[in-house]
Design an enzyme around this catalytic site. Structure first.
Site, mmCIF file in Angstrom:
data_model
loop_
_atom_site.group_PDB
_atom_site.id
_atom_site.type_symbol
_atom_site.label_atom_id
_atom_site.label_comp_id
_atom_site.label_asym_id
_atom_site.label_seq_id
_atom_site.Cartn_x
_atom_site.Cartn_y
_atom_site.Cartn_z
ATOM 1 N N THR A 1 -3.992 7.294 -21.339
ATOM 2 C CA THR A 1 -3.804 5.907 -20.944
ATOM 3 C C THR A 1 -2.343 5.590 -21.259
ATOM 4 O OG1 THR A 1 -4.448 5.165 -23.147
ATOM 5 C CG2 THR A 1 -6.168 5.163 -21.469
ATOM 6 N N ARG B 1 -1.595 -1.627 -18.953
ATOM 7 C CA ARG B 1 -2.918 -1.001 -18.849
ATOM 8 C C ARG B 1 -2.894 -0.026 -17.676
ATOM 9 N NH1 ARG B 1 -7.315 -1.802 -21.254
ATOM 10 N NH2 ARG B 1 -6.129 -3.163 -22.599
ATOM 11 N N LYS C 1 -2.231 2.230 -25.019
ATOM 12 C CA LYS C 1 -2.654 2.237 -26.432
ATOM 13 C C LYS C 1 -1.404 2.474 -27.291
ATOM 14 C CE LYS C 1 -7.023 4.353 -24.976
ATOM 15 N NZ LYS C 1 -8.110 3.400 -24.835
ATOM 16 N N GLU D 1 -0.565 4.815 -0.323
ATOM 17 C CA GLU D 1 -1.398 6.014 -0.520
ATOM 18 C C GLU D 1 -0.560 7.260 -0.290
ATOM 19 O OE1 GLU D 1 -4.821 5.657 1.972
ATOM 20 O OE2 GLU D 1 -5.745 4.178 0.663
ATOM 21 N N TYR E 1 0.857 -1.192 0.000
ATOM 22 C CA TYR E 1 0.000 0.000 0.000
ATOM 23 C C TYR E 1 0.884 1.230 0.000
ATOM 24 C CZ TYR E 1 -5.002 -0.631 0.160
ATOM 25 O OH TYR E 1 -6.305 -0.842 -0.202
ATOM 26 N N ASP F 1 -7.096 15.077 -23.512
ATOM 27 C CA ASP F 1 -7.067 13.642 -23.249
ATOM 28 C C ASP F 1 -6.366 12.985 -24.444
ATOM 29 O OD1 ASP F 1 -7.524 10.952 -22.965
ATOM 30 O OD2 ASP F 1 -9.641 11.145 -22.432
HETATM 31 N N1 PLP Z 1 -9.990 8.606 -22.815
HETATM 32 C C1 PLP Z 1 -10.008 8.221 -24.101
HETATM 33 C C2 PLP Z 1 -9.872 9.265 -25.169
HETATM 34 C C3 PLP Z 1 -10.139 6.878 -24.429
HETATM 35 O O1 PLP Z 1 -10.170 6.502 -25.719
HETATM 36 C C4 PLP Z 1 -10.259 5.930 -23.382
HETATM 37 C C5 PLP Z 1 -10.398 4.492 -23.651
HETATM 38 O O2 PLP Z 1 -10.761 4.018 -24.641
HETATM 39 C C6 PLP Z 1 -10.259 6.392 -22.059
HETATM 40 C C7 PLP Z 1 -10.115 7.724 -21.815
HETATM 41 C C8 PLP Z 1 -10.464 5.445 -20.914
HETATM 42 O O3 PLP Z 1 -9.378 4.629 -20.717
HETATM 43 P P1 PLP Z 1 -9.517 3.332 -19.799
HETATM 44 O O4 PLP Z 1 -10.241 2.326 -20.584
HETATM 45 O O5 PLP Z 1 -8.111 2.975 -19.464
HETATM 46 O O6 PLP Z 1 -10.284 3.764 -18.577
#
Ligand code: PLP
Length: 490
Positions: A283, A292, A286, A79, A77, A254
């Site tokens: 993420t 992951r 990808k 945190e 842990y 994002d």
């Molecule tokens: N943001 C975008 C643009 C995504 O394409 C995705 C997943 O497909 C996410 C966030 C969420 O990612 P996760 O599946 O790891 O929660």
């Protein structure tokens, strides 16, 4: 149960293959007592190896990335954040996390990195709440002359709490390529704040910055989100920042889908979000090709808020995954990753060009990134589900995907999304991409709908496509040192 033994019998250079040896040893160990799990891992390996993975959001991580997650760091842990933990004995997790943070910072040229989010959705949640705390809660607490939120009376706390839901979030609409967490009605993001969306130009399919600005000036969102799950073009983040500044929004980019293209310097200048956004979420699994997980980069002014992701919105971090993230960031710093990122785009553009040469029209007429979108309803008379299931049955995985103003709705959809990150990792280049476009085209043009979720093709076309797909796969095996013949069920 003899995965390792079989490998060692033919392995000429043990030193060079310690990752494969560790991987096979772990399979041997699991198979001894947990055959159901071992067989599922084997089946997944076989299935990923025996299919053309054209899912834009998936990739193949290195064995080092995978192995870093298999150790006792998972037992800890931690945190808090490095040097400021709510648990004792976190010195070594501090080392791991600090290394991951520093590597992410140098990879992306960011002022700060936070590597604890367990996923992209978690990263967005932490980012949203950090903005709400910095811009709504903190000034309100200060205006009341209180030291912290803990010192508020219940009435004062309730007044501030109500302010959160009055704030607005502006993001790309789901059917135009945005993500569920960017304000979709079915997601928390539209329930904790008021969600408003911008779309794309109906003629070109492109983001119309004038429209974004008009909506932003009218709605005055607290947060402007740029980023996508299925938009095949680049976004001008300098323009997005100008809009955010004009309407008083915090710019959140994002980059979950295109982080690897940023890391590999295939997206630079106005198309690299890091210099322009207040906060960048991502993420790591990808195009970035890590484990992951999630990642947040931010300007120094947001650091104290983002670093409180745990305990604020997250539980304990996953130290073993942070170790793996660090390895993937280091891998992405290798010059070969630049070539990889460039090839991902080249491969997507080759696919696009080949489809177009056959008369197939693409959403936005092409691609600048790792994915393309085909309206299969218009081009082939199939809905997305019919196309997806047919291609899957041939060993070719693509996602069905909504297209702007989709006439078939979000379940059946009218599009398929095709991405190149995984096959590029596997070594596929332009020649193979042309072949893939030919195969997909031949299959889709022959297909006839059979119910809402299926479509059929003649046995002739099916066996030819299957043979051609198998040939492509055999020429570029996944983990070539692991022999398919050795992967027998336990
Ligand atoms: N943001 C975008 C643009 C995504 O394409 C995705 C997943 O497909 C996410 C966030 C969420 O990612 P996760 O599946 O790891 O929660």
């Amino acid at each position: 149960m003899n995965f390792l033994k079989n490998f060692l019998q033919t392995c000429a250079n043990v030193e060079k293959h310690t990752d494969t040896i560790a991987y096979l040893a772990s399979l041997d160990h699991i198979s001894k007592n947990y055959p159901i799990i071992a067989n599922a891992i084997l089946d997944e390996l076989k299935s990923q190896r025996n299919s053309l993975k054209l899912i834009a959001s998936e990739n193949y991580s290195s064995l080092a990335v995978q192995l870093a997650m298999g150790n006792l760091l998972t037992d800890k842990y931690a945190e808090g954040h490095p040097g400021h933990r709510f648990y004792a004995g976190c010195e070594h997790v501090d080392t791991v996390e600090s290394y991951a943070v520093d590597t992410a910072k140098s990879l992306f040229g960011a002022e700060h990195a936070y590597v604890q989010p367990h996923s992209g959705a978690d990263a967005n949640l932490v980012a949203f709440w950090s903005i709400l705390i910095k811009r709504v809660e903190t000034p309100a607490v200060e205006a009341l002359g209180k030291k912290s939120v803990a010192a508020l009376t219940p009435e004062e706390f309730e007044t501030i709490r109500q302010e959160f839901s009055k704030q607005k979030l502006l993001g790309l609409a789901l059917d135009c390529g945005g993500h569920l967490t960017h304000g979709s009605r079915v997601n928390l993001s539209s329930k904790m704040m008021k969600a408003v969306s911008y779309g794309v130009d109906p003629k070109t399919g492109l983001i119309d910055y004038k429209q974004v600005e008009e909506i932003a000036m009218r709605e005055k969102p607290l947060i402007l989100i740029a980023g996508y799950s299925s938009y095949p073009r680049l976004i001008d983040f300098a323009k997005m920042r100008e809009i955010a500044d004009r309407c008083g929004a915090t710019l959140l980019v994002d980059m979950a889908h295109f982080a690897g293209l940023v890391a590999g310097k295939a997206l630079v200048g106005n198309f690299d979000p890091v210099p322009f956004a207040h906060i960048v979420t991502s993420t790591t699994h990808k195009t970035l090709r890590g484990p992951r997980g999630g990642l947040i980069l931010c300007k120094e002014e947001f650091k104290p808020f983002i670093d409180k992701g745990c305990p604020f919105a997250l539980g304990g971090p996953l130290p073993h995954v942070m170790a793996s993230k660090a390895i993937s960031f280091k891998e992405a710093l290798d010059p070969s990753f630049k070539a990889y990122a460039k090839q991902i785009i080249e491969n997507a553009q080759t696919l696009a060009k080949r489809f177009k040469s056959k008369g197939v029209s693409l959403i936005t007429d092409g691609t600048d990134n790792h994915l393309l979108l085909i309206d299969v309803q218009k081009n082939f008379g199939l809905n997305g589900r019919q196309a997806e299931s047919l291609l899957s049955s041939l060993g070719c995985t693509v996602n069905r995907n909504s297209i702007p103003n989709d006439p078939n709705g979000a379940w059946y959809c009218s599009g398929i999304r095709i991405g190149t990150p995984a096959l590029t990792t596997r070594g596929f280049k332009n020649e193979e991409m042309e072949k893939i476009a030919d195969i997909l085209y031949d299959v889709l043009k022959e297909a006839k709908p059979n119910g809402m979720a299926e479509s059929v093709i003649s046995e002739n076309v099916r066996s030819r496509a299957k043979r051609e797909i198998d040939e492509l796969l055999q020429n570029k095996p996944l983990y070539p040192e692991i022999k398919t013949g050795d992967l027998v069920h336990v």
